[in-house]
Design an enzyme around this catalytic site. Structure first.
Site, short mmCIF file in Angstrom:
data_model
loop_
_atom_site.label_atom_id
_atom_site.label_comp_id
_atom_site.label_asym_id
_atom_site.label_seq_id
_atom_site.Cartn_x
_atom_site.Cartn_y
_atom_site.Cartn_z
N HIS A 43 49.36 37.04 44.29
CA HIS A 43 47.80 36.99 43.70
C HIS A 43 47.68 36.29 42.45
O HIS A 43 47.86 36.76 41.60
CB HIS A 43 47.52 38.55 43.68
N HIS A 85 38.99 32.70 39.33
CA HIS A 85 38.40 33.78 39.81
C HIS A 85 36.96 33.94 39.77
O HIS A 85 36.27 34.41 40.67
CB HIS A 85 39.29 34.97 39.31
O1 G3P Z 1 41.46 38.04 47.62
C1 G3P Z 1 42.06 39.30 47.62
C2 G3P Z 1 42.02 39.93 46.30
O2 G3P Z 1 42.13 38.78 45.55
C3 G3P Z 1 40.36 40.00 46.29
O3 G3P Z 1 40.01 40.31 44.95
O4 G3P Z 1 38.79 39.94 43.01
O5 G3P Z 1 40.89 39.59 42.87
O6 G3P Z 1 39.91 37.96 44.05
P1 G3P Z 1 39.88 39.43 43.79
CA CA Z 2 41.13 36.56 45.41
#
Ligand code: G3P
Ligand code: CA
Length: 328
Positions: A43, A85
């Site tokens: 992530h 992000h």
């Molecule tokens: O993409 C999965 C997760 O990353 C969604 O949350 O806000 O961290 O992009 P975010």
């Molecule tokens: Ca994400």
């Protein structure tokens, strides 16, 4: 406008984490990660250790054994897809220091107001105060092309088949700003040969309209993931009817992990429709409510809930617990 001389970064710093981590991970990594569920999705890269969405963080996650590297994508004024992000820049870059006059009336700096050349002058900054020192600003902001090149290059040099897992961030905002994402992203992804055998891909988005447009209007044949947040607007997706609609478009759901904790039947109901389940986001330093530690949380999702993959900021921990649960 930024007027100081452009600061050059030693390219070695971008790959050093991979070189270091490959040393210890070579024997520990799974032999066939993509055929060994649950997959581990890095992530924002190894964002538990390095500023998110930098080549260094992606390389470190690769070296730790991730199955997929996750870039979130937003667009620049000249249409590039950069790895951030947020549609805003100030929380994870030094933009306010170099472009103090370029904020909008709401006090925020928008990526879409900057050219790629300008973005390249910025340095990434750690978002969270308890992680990588926020005052160390040595890493740059990569493009989607660069992430893919990094992963494909490492796949060639290591013989692994790690994938990319890009997320289109706020397609409705980009459309409103005159820079729709879907068609240009698909053309870019195809030109980079993502989704071909040596570089698997999942395309993810919270916006069902964007996924539908990609699949139905643009003929995208790549695997897709419908992200589902714990927002009232998205709760309809959790019903059987909602999941059936998703299954017409996507191959997987990516729910907030708390939604699985609240209703573990989500996993079996999705599986019954052929959808894989990849919940987000597992963090050593922000363990889910009710769990003694991250190991207990990961074990529950791997063993009891039976998820097919998960997003984590700490790839190393997810690998270690997966190894202990599945013995591979
Ligand atoms: O993409 C999965 C997760 O990353 C969604 O949350 O806000 O961290 O992009 P975010
Ligand atoms: Ca994400």
């Amino acid at each position: 406008m930024k007027t100081s001389s452009v600061r050059l970064v030693n390219p070695l710093i971008l790959v050093l984490p991979a070189l270091v981590m490959l040393g210890w991970s070579e024997s520990a990594r799974p032999e066939q990660p993509l055929e060994t569920p649950p997959v581990i999705i890095a992530h924002r890269g190894a964002s538990g250790y390095l500023p998110e969405h930098t080549l260094a963080a992606y390389a470190m996650a690769y070296g730790m054994g991730a199955d997929y590297i996750e870039p979130d994508l937003v667009r620049t004024r000249d249409g590039a897809f950069i790895c951030r992000h947020d549609i805003h820049l100030e929380d994870t870059t030094d933009v306010a220091k170099w472009f103090p006059d370029r904020k909008r009336a709401d006090g925020r700096w928008y990526a879409i107001d900057f050219t790629l050349d300008e973005i390249r002058q910025l340095r990434a900054r750690e978002r969270l105060s308890n992680r990588f020192p926020q005052e160390i600003e040595i890493l740059t902001i990569p493009t989607f092309e660069e992430v893919v090149q990094l992963v494909q290059g490492l796949n060639r040099s290591t013989g692994r088949k790690v994938g990319v897992y890009p997320e289109l961030k706020d397609p409705a905002f980009h459309r409103k700003e005159g820079k729709p994402m879907e068609a240009d992203f698909l053309a870019l992804a195809q030109s980079l040969k993502v989704g071909e055998k040596n570089c698997p891909v999942y395309i993810q988005c919270f916006d069902p309209d964007a996924l539908r447009r990609l699949r139905k209007e643009l003929g995208c044949a790549l695997p897709m993931v419908q992200l589902i947040s714990d927002h009232p607007m998205q709760r309809g997706m959790l019903t059987d009817k909602g999941l059936q609609a998703i299954a017409e478009i996507a191959q997987a759901i990516g729910p907030d992990k708390t939604l699985v904790d609240k209703d573990p039947s989500l996993v079996s109901r999705a599986h019954a429709l052929g959808l894989k389940v990849h919940p987000y986001t597992f963090r050593d330093d922000q363990v889910g409510s009710g769990y003694a530690d991250i190991t207990a949380e990961l074990e529950k999702f791997y063993q009891e809930y039976g998820v097919d993959g998960l997003f984590t900021d700490f790839t190393g921990t997810a690998i270690k617990v997966r190894q202990s649960v599945f013995n591979r």
